[in-house]
Each structure stands twice: as C-alpha cells, then as structure tokens.
Motif scaffolding. Structure first.
Motif, short mmCIF file in Angstrom:
data_model
loop_
_atom_site.label_atom_id
_atom_site.label_comp_id
_atom_site.label_asym_id
_atom_site.label_seq_id
_atom_site.Cartn_x
_atom_site.Cartn_y
_atom_site.Cartn_z
N LYS A 1 37.24 46.00 49.52
CA LYS A 1 37.37 47.28 48.81
C LYS A 1 36.67 47.24 47.44
O LYS A 1 37.07 47.94 46.51
CB LYS A 1 38.84 47.67 48.64
CG LYS A 1 39.58 47.85 49.95
CD LYS A 1 41.02 48.25 49.72
CE LYS A 1 41.77 48.42 51.04
NZ LYS A 1 43.19 48.82 50.85
N THR A 2 35.67 46.39 47.31
CA THR A 2 34.92 46.27 46.06
C THR A 2 33.42 46.25 46.39
O THR A 2 33.01 45.64 47.38
CB THR A 2 35.29 44.98 45.31
OG1 THR A 2 36.69 44.99 45.02
CG2 THR A 2 34.53 44.88 44.00
N GLN B 1 38.34 48.46 44.06
CA GLN B 1 39.59 47.77 43.73
C GLN B 1 39.33 46.59 42.81
O GLN B 1 38.40 45.82 43.00
CB GLN B 1 40.26 47.29 45.03
CG GLN B 1 41.59 46.60 44.80
CD GLN B 1 42.28 46.28 46.12
OE1 GLN B 1 42.36 47.12 47.01
NE2 GLN B 1 42.76 45.05 46.25
N GLU B 2 40.16 46.46 41.79
CA GLU B 2 39.96 45.41 40.81
C GLU B 2 40.19 44.04 41.42
O GLU B 2 41.16 43.82 42.16
CB GLU B 2 40.90 45.61 39.62
CG GLU B 2 40.67 44.61 38.50
CD GLU B 2 41.52 44.92 37.27
OE1 GLU B 2 41.45 44.14 36.30
OE2 GLU B 2 42.26 45.93 37.31
#
Length: 254
Positions: A61-62, A83-84
C-alpha cells in the motif's frame, strides 16, 4: 627562408619530435580522462542505489514517486506516498545497504503523511530536474572536448602515419628519391601566421625545378594540405633555398 637548423634527416631526432607531440596530446587529454573516471564512479554508485530502491523499498500500500541521489555527499532520498512505513521496516532496509556496496551511505525517507513532507517532495522534484539538466550539460561538454582532442591528435599524427606509404608512391613517380621526411611548421609573415607542411626530399641526384613543382602539386593532392614547402638537404644544393612553396615567402619554424 632559413631551414638550416630544422632541415634534418636524423631518425633519432624525428623520433624525439614524435614523442614530444604524443606527450602533448596525452597531457591535453588527461583532464577529460579524469572527468570520465569520476563519471564512471558516479554511475556505478547511482546504479547500486537504484537497485537497492527497486528491491528493498517496496512496501504494501505504498508507492515510490521519486528519488534523489547525491553522489558527493553519499546520500539518497526516497519519496513515498500511501500507507506510512513503520520505522522497523525502514531500519531493516537500511541494514541491507552493505549488500548493495552502499556501506556508509545515508538514506532519507520522505512520506506523504505530513504537510512538511509534501513540501520536501516538491523541493526534491525540483532538485531532480536541476540535477538532470546539469548532468546533460556535463555530458555534452565532455563529448565536445573529446571530439576536439581526437581531431587535434589526428591532425598532428596524420602525416607521420602517411609518410611510409607516401615514400613508396613518390618513388614510383620519381625513382631518384631515396628518403622523405614530413613535418608540420609555422610560416610567419608580416601580418599572417599559418601552418605549413615541410617535405624534406633526399634524392640520388638533385631534382629539377620542374620535378619539385610536380612533387609539391602531388603532395597537395595526396595529403590534402594547401601550404606545402619542398626542400632538399644542403649537401644536394649549391645554394640553400626552398625549391617550391605553396604561396608567398616567410619564416618557417618546425
């Protein structure tokens, strides 16, 4: 014109002149060689950083949107959105740097979770654009310098490389010719300085004025040079003077 000090048939002296010319060419090309070595090292560093990013910096998700590499500072930055990524995953990635021959290199990660990161992202994009422009300018300048150096080297060595073949060809037309020495010199007149090719002819019998004119015209066509002076050694002439010149009179030094 006065050629007594420069008209020679000594092979050792000719070899010395060639060595001087090659030495000048090598010294002239040295800065370009040093620049090329630096660019090769930088390219090697950048390839390893990119391979590290492609293999170690992809997380769920990055997405990576940009990266910036600073070879001089031995650092690189990665800008990611989505996402971090947690600090543990980033620490593990940093521990893998030595695997890619990047030991001691600093990695900075910019994530889009905070406003200041977005500003850093914008500044990094601008830096990437400027770095690309500078790299293209350096490459263009290096190509121009290399092309000019190659042209100068070919210009100085061309007649030396042609001399053996020219002697064989000229002996077919003029069998009395025993030796041919070619050298580049500078013809200086009151308001003019130009490059001249001097051809020293050693023949079994002194050449006639007509023969020397024919040799001059033949050399012009064969070498592709317009300013050619044909001379014979002192022991072949009752008085020493050029037998044929491309144009005008002046002082020539080799």
């Amino acid at each position: 014109m006065k050629f007594e000090k420069k008209a020679y048939i000594n092979h050792q002296h000719e070899t010395k002149v060639k060595r001087i010319i090659y030495s000048i060419a090598i010294v002239t090309m040295l800065p370009a060689v040093i620049l090329t070595i630096g660019m090769v090292k930088q390219s090697y560093f950048e390839r390893h950083v990119i391979r590290f990013i492609n293999q170690e910096m992809h997380f769920p998700k990055t997405q990576i949107v940009s990266h910036h590499i600073d070879y001089d500072a031995r650092t690189f930055s990665v800008v990611m959105i989505g996402q971090e990524v947690d600090s543990t995953s980033l620490r593990i990635a940093r521990e893998h740097l030595p695997i890619y021959d990047l030991e001691g290199v600093e990695m900075h990660v910019v994530q889009s979770a905070q406003n200041e990161d977005l500003e850093s992202f914008r500044q990094m994009l601008l830096a990437d654009s400027k770095e690309l422009h500078n790299a293209e300018a350096i490459i263009t300048q290096q190509q121009m310098q290399t092309s000019e150096l190659d042209h100068q080297l070919r210009h100085f060595t061309m007649i030396n490389e042609l001399a053996p073949q020219l002697l064989k060809e000229i002996q077919v037309l003029f069998p009395d010719v025993e030796q041919l020495t070619l050298a580049r010199g500078t013809t200086v007149q009151a308001d003019n300085v130009q490059e001249t090719v001097v051809a020293l002819i050693v023949a079994a019998n002194p050449l006639t004025e007509e023969d020397n004119e024919r040799i001059t015209l033949w050399l012009k066509h064969r070498i592709g040079e317009q300013d050619i002076i044909v001379v014979e050694p002192l022991h072949q002439l009752s008085s020493f003077e050029p037998l044929a010149t491309a144009e005008g009179a002046g002082h020539t030094s080799l």
